[in-house]
Design an enzyme around this catalytic site. Sequence first.
Site, PDB file in Angstrom:
ATOM      1  N   CYS A  55       0.829  -1.200   0.000  1.00 31.73           N
ATOM      2  CA  CYS A  55       0.000   0.000   0.000  1.00 31.73           C
ATOM      3  C   CYS A  55       0.863   1.250   0.000  1.00 31.73           C
ATOM      4  O   CYS A  55       1.990   1.234   0.479  1.00 31.73           O
ATOM      5  CB  CYS A  55      -0.881   0.039   1.241  1.00 31.73           C
ATOM      6  SG  CYS A  55      -1.890  -1.435   1.430  1.00 31.73           S
TER       7      CYS A  55
ATOM      8  N   ARG B  45       3.037   0.699  -5.521  1.00 28.69           N
ATOM      9  CA  ARG B  45       2.884  -0.057  -4.279  1.00 28.69           C
ATOM     10  C   ARG B  45       1.555  -0.800  -4.205  1.00 28.69           C
ATOM     11  O   ARG B  45       1.309  -1.533  -3.228  1.00 28.69           O
ATOM     12  CB  ARG B  45       3.003   0.879  -3.073  1.00 28.69           C
ATOM     13  CG  ARG B  45       4.321   1.650  -3.040  1.00 28.69           C
ATOM     14  CD  ARG B  45       4.340   2.635  -1.906  1.00 28.69           C
ATOM     15  NE  ARG B  45       4.464   1.967  -0.632  1.00 28.69           N
ATOM     16  CZ  ARG B  45       5.595   1.645  -0.048  1.00 28.69           C
ATOM     17  NH1 ARG B  45       6.731   1.941  -0.637  1.00 28.69           N
ATOM     18  NH2 ARG B  45       5.623   1.042   1.112  1.00 28.69           N
TER      19      ARG B  45
ATOM     20  N   TRP C 169      -2.912  -2.538  -1.995  1.00 34.11           N
ATOM     21  CA  TRP C 169      -2.743  -3.905  -2.490  1.00 34.11           C
ATOM     22  C   TRP C 169      -3.318  -4.772  -1.378  1.00 34.11           C
ATOM     23  O   TRP C 169      -2.759  -4.870  -0.303  1.00 34.11           O
ATOM     24  CB  TRP C 169      -1.270  -4.233  -2.746  1.00 34.11           C
ATOM     25  CG  TRP C 169      -1.130  -5.604  -3.355  1.00 34.11           C
ATOM     26  CD1 TRP C 169      -1.311  -6.796  -2.736  1.00 34.11           C
ATOM     27  CD2 TRP C 169      -0.808  -5.906  -4.709  1.00 34.11           C
ATOM     28  NE1 TRP C 169      -1.125  -7.829  -3.621  1.00 34.11           N
ATOM     29  CE2 TRP C 169      -0.818  -7.309  -4.833  1.00 34.11           C
ATOM     30  CE3 TRP C 169      -0.521  -5.126  -5.827  1.00 34.11           C
ATOM     31  CZ2 TRP C 169      -0.529  -7.947  -6.044  1.00 34.11           C
ATOM     32  CZ3 TRP C 169      -0.231  -5.769  -7.019  1.00 34.11           C
ATOM     33  CH2 TRP C 169      -0.242  -7.173  -7.122  1.00 34.11           C
TER      34      TRP C 169
ATOM     35  N   ASN D  98      -0.248   1.174   5.959  1.00 30.64           N
ATOM     36  CA  ASN D  98       0.534   0.237   5.138  1.00 30.64           C
ATOM     37  C   ASN D  98       1.200  -0.741   6.095  1.00 30.64           C
ATOM     38  O   ASN D  98       1.868  -0.304   7.039  1.00 30.64           O
ATOM     39  CB  ASN D  98       1.587   1.014   4.331  1.00 30.64           C
ATOM     40  CG  ASN D  98       2.601   0.098   3.679  1.00 30.64           C
ATOM     41  OD1 ASN D  98       2.264  -0.995   3.248  1.00 30.64           O
ATOM     42  ND2 ASN D  98       3.841   0.533   3.610  1.00 30.64           N
ATOM     43  N   GLY D  99       1.032  -2.040   5.878  1.00 31.88           N
ATOM     44  CA  GLY D  99       1.645  -3.031   6.774  1.00 31.88           C
ATOM     45  C   GLY D  99       0.604  -4.049   7.219  1.00 31.88           C
ATOM     46  O   GLY D  99      -0.461  -4.180   6.610  1.00 31.88           O
TER      47      GLY D  99
ATOM     48  N   GLU E 226      24.155 -18.438  -0.687  1.00 34.60           N
ATOM     49  CA  GLU E 226      23.821 -17.020  -0.893  1.00 34.60           C
ATOM     50  C   GLU E 226      24.726 -16.126  -0.029  1.00 34.60           C
ATOM     51  O   GLU E 226      25.150 -15.054  -0.463  1.00 34.60           O
ATOM     52  CB  GLU E 226      22.329 -16.796  -0.578  1.00 34.60           C
ATOM     53  CG  GLU E 226      21.858 -15.356  -0.515  1.00 34.60           C
ATOM     54  CD  GLU E 226      21.986 -14.569  -1.814  1.00 34.60           C
ATOM     55  OE1 GLU E 226      22.392 -15.140  -2.839  1.00 34.60           O
ATOM     56  OE2 GLU E 226      21.714 -13.358  -1.783  1.00 34.60           O
TER      57      GLU E 226
ATOM     58  N   LYS F 299      26.991 -13.225  -1.605  1.00 37.70           N
ATOM     59  CA  LYS F 299      26.896 -11.816  -1.179  1.00 37.70           C
ATOM     60  C   LYS F 299      28.279 -11.286  -0.832  1.00 37.70           C
ATOM     61  O   LYS F 299      28.651 -10.179  -1.210  1.00 37.70           O
ATOM     62  CB  LYS F 299      26.011 -11.669   0.068  1.00 37.70           C
ATOM     63  CG  LYS F 299      24.542 -11.611  -0.031  1.00 37.70           C
ATOM     64  CD  LYS F 299      23.892 -10.454  -0.709  1.00 37.70           C
ATOM     65  CE  LYS F 299      23.932 -10.571  -2.194  1.00 37.70           C
ATOM     66  NZ  LYS F 299      22.872 -11.265  -2.850  1.00 37.70           N
TER      67      LYS F 299
ATOM     68  N   GLU G 261      30.473 -10.853  -3.984  1.00 37.87           N
ATOM     69  CA  GLU G 261      30.012  -9.771  -4.857  1.00 37.87           C
ATOM     70  C   GLU G 261      30.483  -8.405  -4.400  1.00 37.87           C
ATOM     71  O   GLU G 261      30.904  -7.588  -5.210  1.00 37.87           O
ATOM     72  CB  GLU G 261      28.465  -9.728  -4.864  1.00 37.87           C
ATOM     73  CG  GLU G 261      27.797 -10.743  -5.733  1.00 37.87           C
ATOM     74  CD  GLU G 261      26.278 -10.593  -5.679  1.00 37.87           C
ATOM     75  OE1 GLU G 261      25.676 -10.381  -6.734  1.00 37.87           O
ATOM     76  OE2 GLU G 261      25.687 -10.683  -4.577  1.00 37.87           O
TER      77      GLU G 261
ATOM     78  N   HIS H  17      34.192 -34.161   2.907  1.00 38.33           N
ATOM     79  CA  HIS H  17      34.520 -34.740   1.604  1.00 38.33           C
ATOM     80  C   HIS H  17      35.416 -33.809   0.783  1.00 38.33           C
ATOM     81  O   HIS H  17      35.369 -33.817  -0.440  1.00 38.33           O
ATOM     82  CB  HIS H  17      33.237 -35.061   0.834  1.00 38.33           C
ATOM     83  CG  HIS H  17      32.392 -36.067   1.532  1.00 38.33           C
ATOM     84  ND1 HIS H  17      32.750 -37.389   1.644  1.00 38.33           N
ATOM     85  CD2 HIS H  17      31.225 -35.933   2.208  1.00 38.33           C
ATOM     86  CE1 HIS H  17      31.821 -38.026   2.343  1.00 38.33           C
ATOM     87  NE2 HIS H  17      30.885 -37.164   2.692  1.00 38.33           N
TER      88      HIS H  17
ATOM     89  N   LYS I 218      23.306  -4.986 -12.528  1.00 42.76           N
ATOM     90  CA  LYS I 218      22.070  -5.344 -11.822  1.00 42.76           C
ATOM     91  C   LYS I 218      21.232  -6.301 -12.674  1.00 42.76           C
ATOM     92  O   LYS I 218      20.669  -7.260 -12.164  1.00 42.76           O
ATOM     93  CB  LYS I 218      21.287  -4.064 -11.531  1.00 42.76           C
ATOM     94  CG  LYS I 218      20.000  -4.283 -10.788  1.00 42.76           C
ATOM     95  CD  LYS I 218      20.280  -4.529  -9.329  1.00 42.76           C
ATOM     96  CE  LYS I 218      19.053  -4.988  -8.578  1.00 42.76           C
ATOM     97  NZ  LYS I 218      19.445  -5.873  -7.456  1.00 42.76           N
TER      98      LYS I 218
HETATM   99  C1  G6P Z   1      22.697 -10.378 -11.756  1.00 44.49           C
HETATM  100  C2  G6P Z   1      22.526  -9.647 -10.441  1.00 44.49           C
HETATM  101  C3  G6P Z   1      22.131 -10.625  -9.347  1.00 44.49           C
HETATM  102  C4  G6P Z   1      20.872 -11.370  -9.751  1.00 44.49           C
HETATM  103  C5  G6P Z   1      21.042 -12.051 -11.107  1.00 44.49           C
HETATM  104  C6  G6P Z   1      19.720 -12.555 -11.639  1.00 44.49           C
HETATM  105  O1  G6P Z   1      23.788 -11.228 -11.672  1.00 44.49           O
HETATM  106  O2  G6P Z   1      23.716  -8.987 -10.084  1.00 44.49           O
HETATM  107  O3  G6P Z   1      21.887  -9.924  -8.146  1.00 44.49           O
HETATM  108  O4  G6P Z   1      20.589 -12.333  -8.776  1.00 44.49           O
HETATM  109  O5  G6P Z   1      21.524 -11.127 -12.078  1.00 44.49           O
HETATM  110  O6  G6P Z   1      18.921 -11.431 -11.915  1.00 44.49           O
HETATM  111  P1  G6P Z   1      17.349 -11.453 -11.962  1.00 44.49           P
HETATM  112  O7  G6P Z   1      16.973 -10.024 -12.299  1.00 44.49           O
HETATM  113  O8  G6P Z   1      16.968 -12.405 -13.060  1.00 44.49           O
HETATM  114  O9  G6P Z   1      16.865 -11.896 -10.641  1.00 44.49           O
END
Ligand code: G6P
Length: 612
Positions: free
Chosen positions: A2, A28, A75, A99-100, A484, A488, A491, A507, A607
């Site tokens: 929202c 939103r 929403w 909102n929430g 992940e 992170k 990256e 292993h 991105k």
């Molecule tokens: C790029 C971004 C990642 C993302 C991946 C998939 O490598 O840097 O952060 O996870 O693409 O992107 P998507 O938009 O398909 O989730």
Amino acid sequence: MCGIIGILGEQAEAAPRLIEALRRLEYRGYDSAGVATLNAGQITRKRAAGKLKNLETLLYETPLSGSVGIGHTRWATHGPPTKTNAHPHVSGPVALVHNGIIENFRALREALEDKGHVFQTETDTETVAHLIASNIEAGLSPTDAVAKALPELDGAFALAMLFEGEDDLMIGARKGSPLVIGVGDGEMFLGSDALAVAPFTNRVIYLEEGDWCVLTKTSHAIFDTSGAPVTRPISIVQSASASIEKGNYRHFMQKEIFEQPDSTARTIGAYVNALQRSVELPGDNGDAIDWSAITQVHMVACGTAYYATLVAEYWFEQLAGLPVKTDIASEFRYREPALPEQGGLALFVSQSGETADTLAALRYCKDAGLKTSAVVNVPTSSIAREVDLVLPTLAGPEIGVASTKAFTAQLCALASVAVAAGRARGKLSRDDEKRLTTALTELPRLISEAFQRDSDIAELARNMAKAKDVIYLGRGVHYPIALEGALKLKEISYIHAEGYASGELKHGPIALIDEDTPVVFVAPHDGLFEKSLSNLQEVAARHGEVLLISDETGLKEAGETPASTMTMPTCDPFVAPILYSVPIQMLAYHIAVEKGTDVDQPRNLAKSVTVE
Ligand code: G6P
């Protein structure tokens, strides 16, 4: 999901200005909208189901007067998107927009109904209006009535409130969901983001977690959770870029980490009916996916989104008894995968909805005649447009290259879909569905609680930033979270990191352990904890520097073995992988800050990857 706006205006009519702001908040939510104004001290209101233009038409035909007002674009979370359930909600002298999710609304509602309050809607929000109204009826001023009500509300909220007969008063509050004050010339504003108030002022105050504020046209008083007055700085925002402002945060990644109570709540709200404690898939009118006819789910994605599919694999298999196959999109179509001729569902996960390999995989599956669905964050993207069924994540725009809030939103959507599949296939009972959806609705609050670890994590990061290699370990559904965590860190800090399944350690990876290699264990106290503990001992025995991320019970059982620990709130194991994603994001963030890297635009990355 929202958007909210409040205008404590001087002369101009509020209604057209509210509409202008709501247009900026439509990203939103847009399934119903409403405004309320004060006209000669009286609350008047107009609401309409459907897109904002329906409300605009209504206001054109029957205008609302008054320079003070609040508005909302919705929403639906609690209650379908009807006119009755549209905000603002009114009880006696109070009108408010929200909102929430108010988690304890059922208990509050019952207590208020016992006191004679009559509810008009199925929303959680209406409870807040009645609660404040009952305090005013008991003799409190509007400000005292709000101050008394706020501590009674569990969950996440941003609120904007106006009061009958009070032309120079508006009250706002935030916990979990964002809220800004716009400081005008002899006028004040409240909005979900700077973009909403940008047409009226470029001076913005970002309220902090737990803040609430009392506005007059010429003053703003801000209080923290304890009720103590606090000062928050005024930021000057460039209106053109207000949607992508960092606010009080140093980096977009940090802002997006801290948005997660809101982004997860919005996403869960799109799938979970908190009143019924059931899952209803958006865009699915009940017949879009016949889960009983599905024999296999084939999930395809890249990067962080791929790790979301790995978590989902556990959920779909355990909760729905559905065989799942997961693929990295860039590998998928070139190996000529054997796809089921019947009963196959292809499920793509993508933040941008534009990743070239994922899009190509989608087209491959369509050509092969599979039913296609996608968990996607950008509703206008190519993947969203081409897929049979869109399963939205409502994370909002993600600017930081390292995905954070989009990942947890993907997990929330996938968790909800897994529950829906489990119910439809008869693997989950109605009671199971109630327990699992309750765990989901409690998640945004637990994420807020995890933020309390921020300074401890920054402290741990100072040491870990010196490492050359870091190993992340997890078992079961936390194995992908270990992957992940390592991604992170790589990256944004450029430190070499690897994620492994804890049981796989002996292993091979155990050869890497020495006193210079930090080992991060992601291990809530669940059914696999004892086994994780054994792996932890194996590392400690080889002088590995163990950081254990667990809850109080887990940390107690681990005793003195880990060199350092991070305490997480206790949660239902179902949502643990979503909750435990947050500290690993915070850890990577603080290590990168410590190393002085370009957190939001790390080297060599993009991105959205629109080339193969
Ligand atoms: C790029 C971004 C990642 C993302 C991946 C998939 O490598 O840097 O952060 O996870 O693409 O992107 P998507 O938009 O398909 O989730």
